[in-house]
Scaffold this active site. Structure first.
Site, PDB file in Angstrom:
ATOM      1  N   ASN A  13       0.169  -0.373   1.384  1.00  0.00           N
ATOM      2  CA  ASN A  13       0.618   0.925   2.035  1.00  0.00           C
ATOM      3  C   ASN A  13      -0.471   1.858   2.260  1.00  0.00           C
ATOM      4  OD1 ASN A  13       2.130   3.095   2.815  1.00  0.00           O
ATOM      5  ND2 ASN A  13       2.945   3.713   0.661  1.00  0.00           N
ATOM      6  N   LYS A  15      -0.604   4.522   4.064  1.00  0.00           N
ATOM      7  CA  LYS A  15      -0.031   6.010   4.140  1.00  0.00           C
ATOM      8  C   LYS A  15      -0.964   6.490   5.337  1.00  0.00           C
ATOM      9  CE  LYS A  15       1.046   5.705  -0.823  1.00  0.00           C
ATOM     10  NZ  LYS A  15       0.955   6.532  -2.125  1.00  0.00           N
ATOM     11  N   HIS A  98      10.328   5.155   0.703  1.00  0.00           N
ATOM     12  CA  HIS A  98       9.127   5.495  -0.116  1.00  0.00           C
ATOM     13  C   HIS A  98       9.255   6.921  -0.572  1.00  0.00           C
ATOM     14  CE1 HIS A  98       5.056   6.350  -1.459  1.00  0.00           C
ATOM     15  NE2 HIS A  98       4.936   5.030  -1.407  1.00  0.00           N
ATOM     16  N   GLU A 100       7.284   9.458  -1.126  1.00  0.00           N
ATOM     17  CA  GLU A 100       6.588  10.575  -0.514  1.00  0.00           C
ATOM     18  C   GLU A 100       7.573  10.921   0.552  1.00  0.00           C
ATOM     19  OE1 GLU A 100       2.963   8.580  -0.054  1.00  0.00           O
ATOM     20  OE2 GLU A 100       2.664   8.786  -1.867  1.00  0.00           O
ATOM     21  N   GLU A 170       8.772   1.824  -7.543  1.00  0.00           N
ATOM     22  CA  GLU A 170       7.545   2.395  -7.771  1.00  0.00           C
ATOM     23  C   GLU A 170       8.025   3.722  -8.535  1.00  0.00           C
ATOM     24  OE1 GLU A 170       4.669   1.577  -4.313  1.00  0.00           O
ATOM     25  OE2 GLU A 170       5.858   3.184  -3.846  1.00  0.00           O
ATOM     26  N   GLY A 176      -0.316   6.982  -6.962  1.00  0.00           N
ATOM     27  CA  GLY A 176      -1.531   7.900  -6.588  1.00  0.00           C
ATOM     28  C   GLY A 176      -1.953   8.789  -8.008  1.00  0.00           C
ATOM     29  N   SER A 216      -0.123   2.902  -8.572  1.00  0.00           N
ATOM     30  CA  SER A 216      -1.664   2.665  -9.101  1.00  0.00           C
ATOM     31  C   SER A 216      -1.759   1.319  -9.566  1.00  0.00           C
ATOM     32  CB  SER A 216      -1.872   3.898 -10.452  1.00  0.00           C
ATOM     33  OG  SER A 216      -1.663   4.928  -9.818  1.00  0.00           O
TER      34      SER A 216
HETATM   35  P1  PGA Z   1      -0.765   3.976  -5.296  1.00  0.00           P
HETATM   36  O1  PGA Z   1       0.455   4.082  -4.152  1.00  0.00           O
HETATM   37  O2  PGA Z   1      -1.087   2.519  -5.541  1.00  0.00           O
HETATM   38  O3  PGA Z   1      -2.112   4.743  -4.591  1.00  0.00           O
HETATM   39  O4  PGA Z   1      -0.364   4.498  -6.694  1.00  0.00           O
HETATM   40  C1  PGA Z   1       1.591   3.186  -4.236  1.00  0.00           C
HETATM   41  C2  PGA Z   1       2.554   3.568  -3.278  1.00  0.00           C
HETATM   42  O5  PGA Z   1       2.675   4.838  -3.104  1.00  0.00           O
HETATM   43  O6  PGA Z   1       3.189   2.706  -2.558  1.00  0.00           O
END
Ligand code: PGA
Length: 255
Positions: A13, A15, A98, A100, A170, A176, A216
């Site tokens: 992803n 982003k 997601h 976010e 997630e 993140g 992460s």
């Molecule tokens: P990350 O993000 O691996 O940077 O924690 C995962 C995601 O948001 O899909």
């Protein structure tokens, strides 16, 4: 059916990162590194990078995902992207729900369900994201939160349609942040999602469902997470932007 028979899926992803030119370059780097990976590899790129991504993955098995889509085929929705447009371009997957998008753009379980319904109708495959916040985990309501997200997102989705859905668990607190769920925590919630799917459909459908962990995940912790019986893949943010790290995760997922 057990884990060994479910498709392992590693999806990046990206982003809001990478220009079209950078997308072509990163995919060119990733391509040879995942050529022998025995799992499905997907890159989820920004909308305006999709054309370059589709071009760049040619000659490989890498799939391309968008990071969202609207719930209508067309209409007066300034700034939005139709799932029909994505499918028409040759995009195969879309990431929906997601955290976010839920956190910053008002996404709700209802709107996720509407987008998912439209995406499937357009012929896209969906990576459906669910997960609890830190506060919800600390309150001991992780299972309830995730079950509710799954139930509402899958409302009116048939067992046949479920075959085109991958679920990504997630935990919001792990995205993140560098904080990863322990392998046990990841496996527990993925098992809860599978059990919930068995209640909604049947055991065979639940056993077929690919469930990813995200938050992460990186080249170092991937193998342990992916070894869990209910973790069938990963949705990877930060580490998916580094070709060698992303490829190492795909290798760890290979059966
Ligand atoms: P990350 O993000 O691996 O940077 O924690 C995962 C995601 O948001 O899909």
């Amino acid at each position: 059916m057990n884990k060994a028979l479910r498709p392992a899926v590693i999806a990046g992803n990206w982003k809001m990162n990478k220009t079209p030119a950078e997308t072509s370059a990163l995919i060119s780097e990733i391509k040879p590194l995942v050529a022998n990976a025995d799992c499905t590899v997907i890159v989820g790129v920004p909308f305006v990078d999709l054309s370059e991504a589709l071009e760049a993955v040619k000659g490989s098995k890498i799939g391309v995902a968008a990071q969202n889509c609207h719930w209508k085929e067309s209409g007066a929705f300034t700034g939005e992207i139709s799932p029909v447009t994505l499918a028409g371009m040759g995009v195969e997957y879309v990431i929906l729900g997601h955290s976010e998008r839920r956190q910053y753009f008002g996404e709700t379980d209802r709107s996720v369900n509407a987008r998912l319904t439209a995406a499937l109708a357009a012929g896209l495959k969906v990576i459906l994201c669910v997960g609890e916040t830190r506060e919800e985990r600390e309150s001991g309501i992780t299972a309830e939160v995730v079950r509710k997200q799954i139930k509402l997102a899958l409302q009116n989705i048939t067992g046949e349609q479920l075959k085109n859905i991958i679920v990504a668990y997630e935990p919001v607190w792990a995205i993140g942040t560098g904080l990863t769920a322990t392998a046990e925590q990841a496996n527990d919630v993925c098992a809860i999602i599978r059990a919930c799917t068995a209640e909604l459909y049947d055991n065979a459908a639940a056993q077929r469902l690919t469930i990813q962990y995200g938050g992460s995940m990186n080249a170092k912790n991937a193998a342990e997470l992916l070894a869990q019986p209910n973790v069938d893949g990963g949705l990877i943010g930060g580490a998916s932007l580094v070709a060698a790290d992303f490829a190492a995760i795909a290798t760890a997922a290979s059966k």
